[in-house]
Design a protein around this motif. Sequence first.
Motif, PDB file in Angstrom:
ATOM      1  N   ILE A 207      85.610  83.181  17.114  1.00 51.74           N
ATOM      2  CA  ILE A 207      86.280  82.463  18.203  1.00 51.74           C
ATOM      3  C   ILE A 207      85.197  81.866  19.094  1.00 51.74           C
ATOM      4  N   ILE A 208      85.111  80.543  19.104  1.00 48.42           N
ATOM      5  CA  ILE A 208      84.042  79.834  19.805  1.00 48.42           C
ATOM      6  C   ILE A 208      84.612  79.189  21.070  1.00 48.42           C
ATOM      7  N   ALA A 225      86.241  85.650  23.090  1.00 47.76           N
ATOM      8  CA  ALA A 225      85.316  84.711  22.457  1.00 47.76           C
ATOM      9  C   ALA A 225      84.144  85.473  21.847  1.00 47.76           C
ATOM     10  N   THR A 226      83.843  85.173  20.605  1.00 43.56           N
ATOM     11  CA  THR A 226      82.701  85.802  19.936  1.00 43.56           C
ATOM     12  C   THR A 226      81.425  84.991  20.113  1.00 43.56           C
ATOM     13  N   HIS A 227      81.557  83.695  20.414  1.00 37.21           N
ATOM     14  CA  HIS A 227      80.412  82.814  20.628  1.00 37.21           C
ATOM     15  C   HIS A 227      80.758  81.835  21.752  1.00 37.21           C
ATOM     16  N   THR A 228      79.738  81.333  22.433  1.00 39.39           N
ATOM     17  CA  THR A 228      79.958  80.336  23.477  1.00 39.39           C
ATOM     18  C   THR A 228      79.044  79.140  23.247  1.00 39.39           C
ATOM     19  N   VAL A 229      79.519  77.976  23.674  1.00 34.62           N
ATOM     20  CA  VAL A 229      78.753  76.729  23.589  1.00 34.62           C
ATOM     21  C   VAL A 229      78.822  76.039  24.940  1.00 34.62           C
ATOM     22  N   ASN A 230      77.674  75.813  25.550  1.00 37.94           N
ATOM     23  CA  ASN A 230      77.607  75.060  26.794  1.00 37.94           C
ATOM     24  C   ASN A 230      77.513  73.579  26.446  1.00 37.94           C
ATOM     25  N   ALA A 231      78.566  72.842  26.742  1.00 35.40           N
ATOM     26  CA  ALA A 231      78.647  71.435  26.336  1.00 35.40           C
ATOM     27  C   ALA A 231      77.673  70.540  27.088  1.00 35.40           C
ATOM     28  N   ARG A 232      77.073  71.039  28.175  1.00 33.59           N
ATOM     29  CA  ARG A 232      76.031  70.264  28.861  1.00 33.59           C
ATOM     30  C   ARG A 232      74.706  70.328  28.107  1.00 33.59           C
TER      31      ARG A 232
END
Length: 361
Positions: A207-208, A225-232
Amino acid sequence: MAHAVNGVVAAGRGAKVSVETILVPDPGPGEALVKVQACGVCHTDLHYREGGINDEFPFLLGHEAAGVVEAVGEGVTDLAPGDFVILNWRAVCGSCRSCLRGRPQYCFNTHNASQPMTLADGTPLSPALGIGAFAEKTLVHSGQCTKVNPKAPAEVAGLLGCGVMAGIGAAINTGGVTRGDSVAVLGCGGVGDAAIAGARLAGARTIIAVDLDPTKLEWAQRFGATHTVNAREQDVVEAIRELTEGNGADVVIDAVGRPETFKQAFYARDHAGLAVLVGVPTPDMQLELPLIDVFSRGGAVKSSWYGDCLPSRDFPMLIDLYLQGRLDLGAFVTETIGLEDVEKAFEDMHHGRVLRSVVVL
């Protein structure tokens, strides 16, 4: 007899809301009078205040609510005074072409109360989403009341009335997330975090969470959430592919509702994957995609309206999961406030300082 109660009113486009005396009539045929116990502050209420829904001012705001039935009108047989209910804004008719085909969640003829609630001078009010629950009492169609286990606190139960249901439903109902799936969610506010919680409930393996705000990414991890992505800092599509063995996610949920985020959702899904739009775009937004990409990538694109939920089925089930400790609805509540604090809650919500403010009456 009309009941004089306090309610939060938006008098005009962009004007600050105010607490006013409103008159709520006794229920007529098919209607229910509900004593509101709690109501979440949702972005949709802010859209009403800003004139982003329509211009039918003045509005009686609030719709994400739970309370107790105080009285019912003629012909109402499935509700009684004292019932604890969550209010919903889609009271299905049971007789339109969608209902008759066994798809009541897509009902084309939903019901609201017939009688108007008014200001003290008799000016009719437009209740937000046909509910108007930033008020001590409100009048709704009986079909807008869904009975649930009264052991659940109103301040968490009411959240199922809109945002949390929209997100969980986007994952489970619209997205069909199941065991072992990979899921990405763009936008980690209330709806996005609910989609993450729904994906975890359904057994998703990966789950990202994607957002611009590091604080919101921290919130997303609390919901599963198992992973995170900073869109900046990262290319969203590439980051999601890297986290899914180069393939893209099985289901990508856009909880923002902008052309640029939906394009990311479209391209971040696996071949034959699913992109779900649950964030609400504005009427002026336009989307351009190469038609060959729509054809060649296969899969599907779906919109999710209210999480494709059926309140009579989904609300009691989710409340039971909450009472079993399997769905942490309380984690969505940042603060509890009074009616007089709604304007400040709008400001806090706009600046991303809260996940949910909940008015407790």
